[in-house]
Write a protein that holds these residues in place. Structure first.
Motif, PDB file in Angstrom:
ATOM      1  N   ARG A 136       0.677  -1.202   0.047  1.00  0.00           N
ATOM      2  CA  ARG A 136       0.134   0.175  -0.092  1.00  0.00           C
ATOM      3  C   ARG A 136       0.854   1.427  -0.095  1.00  0.00           C
ATOM      4  NH1 ARG A 136      -1.453   4.202   4.235  1.00  0.00           N
ATOM      5  NH2 ARG A 136      -2.570   5.575   3.194  1.00  0.00           N
TER       6      ARG A 136
ATOM      7  N   THR B 107       3.455   2.882   7.234  1.00  0.00           N
ATOM      8  CA  THR B 107       2.855   4.134   7.854  1.00  0.00           C
ATOM      9  C   THR B 107       3.054   4.356   9.318  1.00  0.00           C
ATOM     10  OG1 THR B 107       0.475   5.016   7.947  1.00  0.00           O
ATOM     11  CG2 THR B 107       0.561   2.840   8.446  1.00  0.00           C
ATOM     12  N   SER B 108       2.381   5.354   9.942  1.00  0.00           N
ATOM     13  CA  SER B 108       2.700   5.495  11.355  1.00  0.00           C
ATOM     14  C   SER B 108       1.767   4.608  12.266  1.00  0.00           C
ATOM     15  CB  SER B 108       1.988   6.818  11.709  1.00  0.00           C
ATOM     16  OG  SER B 108       0.748   6.837  11.360  1.00  0.00           O
TER      17      SER B 108
ATOM     18  N   THR C 180      -2.170   5.413  12.440  1.00  0.00           N
ATOM     19  CA  THR C 180      -2.779   4.985  11.470  1.00  0.00           C
ATOM     20  C   THR C 180      -2.932   3.360  11.678  1.00  0.00           C
ATOM     21  OG1 THR C 180      -2.289   6.796   9.690  1.00  0.00           O
ATOM     22  CG2 THR C 180      -2.997   4.484   8.647  1.00  0.00           C
TER      23      THR C 180
HETATM   24  N1  PCA Z   1      -0.595   8.110   7.892  1.00  0.00           N
HETATM   25  C1  PCA Z   1      -1.226   8.765   6.711  1.00  0.00           C
HETATM   26  C2  PCA Z   1      -0.205   9.392   6.128  1.00  0.00           C
HETATM   27  C3  PCA Z   1       1.135   9.066   6.908  1.00  0.00           C
HETATM   28  C4  PCA Z   1       0.499   8.414   8.065  1.00  0.00           C
HETATM   29  O1  PCA Z   1       1.231   8.070   9.083  1.00  0.00           O
HETATM   30  C5  PCA Z   1      -1.348   7.355   5.751  1.00  0.00           C
HETATM   31  O2  PCA Z   1      -1.138   6.167   6.116  1.00  0.00           O
HETATM   32  O3  PCA Z   1      -2.126   7.704   4.521  1.00  0.00           O
END
Ligand code: PCA
Length: 327
Positions: A168, A207-208, A211
């Motif tokens: 992703r 991602t973080s 998220t």
């Molecule tokens: N969350 C968002 C942008 C960066 C993040 O940590 C995402 O996954 O789309």
């Protein structure tokens, strides 16, 4: 005249005189944002909106339309530029096709903790403000996501294990990262992550922890590798003409609330990092640091992406990097 009639009459006169007085200006702003209500960025924006309303005694109110409900993420910037919405939020690096400068915060390991991210923000803010101003947009504030880390459905110690995975992506940089890992990138909006995994469109992501927790990543992946490779930022901006149409006092209230939101947002982001990693673990995910082989491969990819970015961004990019390294 009975007492009652007299009272009713004076009430009517009073209402009439109020209506005749110049109406108090009352402005309502719709604010499209891409992320859901469970995300700290959105919560921060809600508080920003409340503070603006309070500071202006209700003369300016902001209605937040979260999770792409008013405009889709990819349309928010243009909507604000065209005045369809006066104010909005996006992930800054989504604009990298318009100018490489917007991608400066998505280069792996260029700035991978909060101190570095803050310095990079200070070094790049003037260029970013200027670039947005060219489009009639005024930057209000920016807040980073926690560090970007890997979500996988098996223990990965060798980088080769990621070859061929459907991965992703959420911007150009994550697409490039996936390619360099030998994986196949697919763009998926943050709000669509659970569906994309459950239907098999993707099987891994970076991602973080925020998220990850919001999407309940434990429902579809088992392993979190804490790479914290970069801290991409969201930006909140207004249509400059519409901003300048506000009274001086209202403009000041927006500026002050934005400054407070920036400070609060960075703090929230920092506090999220450990707390949300713990939440991933509490929900059964295996949490680990990258193996030496994986760390080395990611470093190498970071170098490649930094060189590619600089080639795109040219002198302006170099000037921002120089300012950053001088901090
Ligand atoms: N969350 C968002 C942008 C960066 C993040 O940590 C995402 O996954 O789309």
């Amino acid at each position: 005249m009975t007492k009652l009639t007299r009272t009713a009459l004076s009430g009517a006169v009073l209402a009439g005189s109020l209506a005749a007085a110049p109406a108090l200006a009352q402005t309502n702003w719709d604010m499209p944002t891409p992320y859901g209500d469970g995300i700290f960025h959105t919560q921060n924006i809600m508080q920003f909106a409340e503070e603006v309303e309070e500071a202006t005694d209700g003369s300016l109110s902001i209605t937040v339309h979260s999770a792409n409900s008013l405009f889709a993420h990819g349309e928010i910037k243009d909507s604000v530029r065209r005045g369809l919405a006066p104010i909005g939020e996006i992930l800054m690096s989504r604009l990298v096709n318009e100018d490489p400068i917007f991608g400066v915060d998505s280069i792996p390991f260029l700035a991978s903790d909060y101190d570095e991210a803050e310095q990079l923000w200070q070094a790049s803010r003037p260029a970013i403000e200027e670039r947005l101003a060219e489009e009639g947009l005024t930057l209000l504030y920016s807040v980073p996501w926690p560090g970007q880390s890997l979500y996988l459905n098996e223990e990965v110690t060798e980088p080769e294990q990621m070859e061929g995975l459907s991965f992703r992506a959420y911007n150009v940089a994550t697409e490039r990262l996936a390619e360099l890992l030998g994986a196949t990138p697919t763009q998926v909006e943050e709000t669509d992550i659970p569906t994309a995994f459950s239907t098999g469109r993707v099987e891994a992501m970076i991602t973080s922890p925020s998220t990850g927790v919001n999407a309940q990543a434990w429902d579809f992946v088992s392993h979190y590798i804490d790479t914290q490779a970069w801290l991409p930022k969201n930006v909140v901006f207004v249509n400059t003409e519409m901003f300048e149409a506000l009274s001086e006092a209202e403009q000041e209230a927006v500026r002050a609330a934005a400054e407070a939101a920036e400070a609060r947002g960075w703090q929230m982001s920092m506090e999220e990092t450990e707390a949300q990693i713990a939440e991933l673990e509490a929900n059964g995910m295996s949490v680990s640091t990258p193996s030496d082989a994986l760390a080395a491969r990611l470093d190498e990819i970071g170098e490649t992406m930094a060189a590619e970015w600089l080639e795109d961004a040219g002198e302006d990019g170099q000037a921002v990097l120089d300012a950053y390294h001088d901090m």
